[in-house]
Design an enzyme around this catalytic site. Sequence first.
Site, mmCIF file in Angstrom:
data_model
loop_
_atom_site.group_PDB
_atom_site.id
_atom_site.type_symbol
_atom_site.label_atom_id
_atom_site.label_comp_id
_atom_site.label_asym_id
_atom_site.label_seq_id
_atom_site.Cartn_x
_atom_site.Cartn_y
_atom_site.Cartn_z
ATOM 1 N N ASP A 98 2.381 -9.432 -4.349
ATOM 2 C CA ASP A 98 2.662 -9.909 -2.934
ATOM 3 C C ASP A 98 1.180 -10.270 -1.906
ATOM 4 O O ASP A 98 0.507 -9.202 -1.879
ATOM 5 C CB ASP A 98 3.423 -9.123 -2.201
ATOM 6 C CG ASP A 98 4.819 -9.236 -2.811
ATOM 7 O OD1 ASP A 98 5.277 -10.061 -3.476
ATOM 8 O OD2 ASP A 98 5.587 -7.926 -2.971
ATOM 9 N N ASN A 142 10.714 -0.734 -8.853
ATOM 10 C CA ASN A 142 9.732 -0.114 -9.029
ATOM 11 C C ASN A 142 9.705 1.172 -9.756
ATOM 12 O O ASN A 142 8.579 1.708 -9.704
ATOM 13 C CB ASN A 142 9.069 0.118 -7.448
ATOM 14 C CG ASN A 142 8.403 -1.188 -6.665
ATOM 15 O OD1 ASN A 142 8.300 -2.053 -7.513
ATOM 16 N ND2 ASN A 142 8.500 -1.004 -5.331
HETATM 17 N N1 EPU Z 1 -5.187 0.890 -2.292
HETATM 18 C C1 EPU Z 1 -6.567 0.547 -2.194
HETATM 19 N N2 EPU Z 1 -7.108 0.864 -3.554
HETATM 20 C C2 EPU Z 1 -6.345 1.049 -4.657
HETATM 21 C C3 EPU Z 1 -4.891 1.492 -4.478
HETATM 22 C C4 EPU Z 1 -4.232 1.015 -3.528
HETATM 23 O O1 EPU Z 1 -7.348 0.675 -1.146
HETATM 24 O O2 EPU Z 1 -6.795 0.966 -5.839
HETATM 25 C C5 EPU Z 1 -4.559 0.716 -0.819
HETATM 26 C C6 EPU Z 1 -3.402 -0.428 -0.835
HETATM 27 O O3 EPU Z 1 -4.445 -1.582 -0.379
HETATM 28 C C7 EPU Z 1 -2.682 -0.110 0.599
HETATM 29 C C8 EPU Z 1 -2.423 1.511 0.110
HETATM 30 O O4 EPU Z 1 -3.462 1.756 -0.794
HETATM 31 O O5 EPU Z 1 -3.303 -0.079 1.702
HETATM 32 C C9 EPU Z 1 -1.221 1.815 -0.685
HETATM 33 O O6 EPU Z 1 -1.031 0.962 -1.733
HETATM 34 P P1 EPU Z 1 -0.010 1.567 -2.977
HETATM 35 O O7 EPU Z 1 -1.255 1.442 -3.886
HETATM 36 O O8 EPU Z 1 0.532 2.748 -2.908
HETATM 37 O O9 EPU Z 1 0.639 0.396 -3.244
HETATM 38 P P2 EPU Z 1 0.998 -0.368 -4.776
HETATM 39 O O10 EPU Z 1 0.966 0.945 -5.628
HETATM 40 O O11 EPU Z 1 0.251 -1.271 -4.966
HETATM 41 C C10 EPU Z 1 3.801 0.236 -4.643
HETATM 42 C C11 EPU Z 1 4.905 -0.713 -4.727
HETATM 43 C C12 EPU Z 1 5.033 -1.559 -3.409
HETATM 44 C C13 EPU Z 1 5.159 -0.543 -2.418
HETATM 45 C C14 EPU Z 1 4.019 0.589 -2.274
HETATM 46 C C15 EPU Z 1 3.759 1.463 -1.167
HETATM 47 C C16 EPU Z 1 5.129 -1.423 -7.107
HETATM 48 C C17 EPU Z 1 5.001 -2.141 -8.166
HETATM 49 N N3 EPU Z 1 4.639 -1.647 -5.770
HETATM 50 O O12 EPU Z 1 2.486 -0.700 -4.540
HETATM 51 O O13 EPU Z 1 6.103 -2.270 -3.520
HETATM 52 O O14 EPU Z 1 5.105 -1.406 -0.988
HETATM 53 O O15 EPU Z 1 3.879 1.062 -3.676
HETATM 54 O O16 EPU Z 1 5.160 2.269 -1.279
HETATM 55 O O17 EPU Z 1 5.520 -0.080 -7.263
HETATM 56 C C18 EPU Z 1 7.574 -3.984 -3.041
HETATM 57 O O18 EPU Z 1 8.215 -3.640 -3.908
HETATM 58 O O19 EPU Z 1 7.755 -5.104 -2.684
HETATM 59 C C19 EPU Z 1 6.210 -3.428 -3.095
HETATM 60 C C20 EPU Z 1 4.970 -4.285 -2.468
#
Ligand code: EPU
Length: 502
Positions: free
Chosen positions: A184, A89
């Site tokens: 995912d 990540n």
């Molecule tokens: N969310 C929204 N709107 C948005 C963005 C996020 O509602 O525009 C919500 C999501 O639905 C969730 C929350 O905010 O409920 C947090 O999501 P976040 O955006 O932090 O997650 P992400 O950036 O999509 C990254 C990692 C994930 C990890 C999460 C939390 C990457 C590529 N992915 O996802 O990693 O679980 O942060 O730390 O960096 C994994 O590696 O298996 C994985 C899923």
Amino acid sequence: MREDRSGIVGNGIVGSGAGNGIVGSGAGAGNGHSNGRRPRGARKAPMAHNEADELEFGSGTWQVGEQVHYVVEGGIPLHGEVRLSGAKNAVTKLMVASLLTEDRCVLHNAPRNLGDTAITERVLRALGSEVEWTGEADVALRTRQTTSTVVPLELGKKNRLAVLTVGPMLHRAGRATIPQPGGDRIGPRPIDFHLLGLQQMGAAIEDRDGLYYFHTTGLKGATIELPFPSVMATETILIAATLARGVTVIKNAAIEPEIMDLIKFLQKMGAIIEQRVDRKIVIEGVPRLHGAEHRVLSDRNEAVSLAIAAYLTRGDVRLVGADQGTLLTFLNTLYRVGLDFSVEEDAIRFFGTDEPPRSIALETDVHPGFMTDWQQPFTVLLTQARGMSVVHETIFNDRFGYTYELNKMGADTGLYTKCLGELECRFREQDSLHSCIVRGPTPLHAADLTMPDIRAGASYLLAALCAHGTSRVWGIEHIERGYDNLHAKLRGLGAHIERVGA
Ligand code: EPU
């Protein structure tokens, strides 16, 4: 076509708050079913089995044949030493950040044998980058000029990284097109925060036929308050703001270690970024960024999975490159359940005992809290703990589907829609199974399993390593998208695991 509340033009749905926005590719990871026991009052996971999603994910992998699977013989204690890879990540975001300059950028400790790295490499090539692996974990990236502004559909659908390319493409070409993202199946995963941030910075956005079209006459600084400290929304805005005119302030920003790694790299490229107290990041736009060289931080998710494998098999494993600073909360939690470890100069050693761990009440949270990606491996560990544990997931609302498979293996877990914890949780009002009760210790027995996503996949492998008998695990494209040769590393530690059917 219409203009919605957020001002984004399109046929699509773009909401303004968590969970109201663009809905991701599936309602649940619940492709399992339970033959196991469920505590009274616990509900079965929804059988949200969307065949279209299934097909898309099946063929939307990054080259793992359907027949390929792992055969795992459980009960063998793991011993020895293994070097952690660079963080999945982090590396993908650093690779995308190289688009901000025409100069050459070099990344060391880059995990090459990882599906997400391969997908990002293909995305960058499609936009005009030259990507050259100069060593097993060293990659040089250079985008002298962009040859396209479109992230191809088949790549953009495979994970959620395409949106990060929008900022650089807007700076370089004034426009960008990306597919609605994949990733995912762990609950709705909208990108509304990213879109609203980019829009505040001066991007016009059109949402048409499953694609987002962006254009701008020049991005400018803005004060953007995120409704939730989203990791990738922070990164999207951060990357876009480095070259924007003026100052950008991100309030309620995420501050995960991988984001700090990105900030370090951007600073080496010439960006001016300050981290203030209270989740505030301030970016002073500069006219140009230059090439830089950077060593990717180690993968704390890989560290946690391997550490738990050591405890579950009552082994003794030394993880070289494990970073105590990024694992503080995990290490504290180990102490709380009565497990021991030792922090050494270049490694952390994790050693199991015959004594079962203690039960615990656990809640996932944004950094520096207990990470949502550690929840699944830790829940497997809790199946071996004495007493009743409670796990409250507050980041993603559908991240417990894998527990049904654990129950098939003999675990005693049940899911609840109630918030079983103290943290204020966005899922309180929703009908989502985001709390889990685990009763242990329960011996696990071997099973045939199909991984629904990366971290659930890791939990299946861990359960199989601890179980009596030989398990077969399919759907390994998920784990190979997110872990750098995990099965080979486990073999190096003495695990009996074969990758067959290739
Ligand atoms: N969310 C929204 N709107 C948005 C963005 C996020 O509602 O525009 C919500 C999501 O639905 C969730 C929350 O905010 O409920 C947090 O999501 P976040 O955006 O932090 O997650 P992400 O950036 O999509 C990254 C990692 C994930 C990890 C999460 C939390 C990457 C590529 N992915 O996802 O990693 O679980 O942060 O730390 O960096 C994994 O590696 O298996 C994985 C899923």
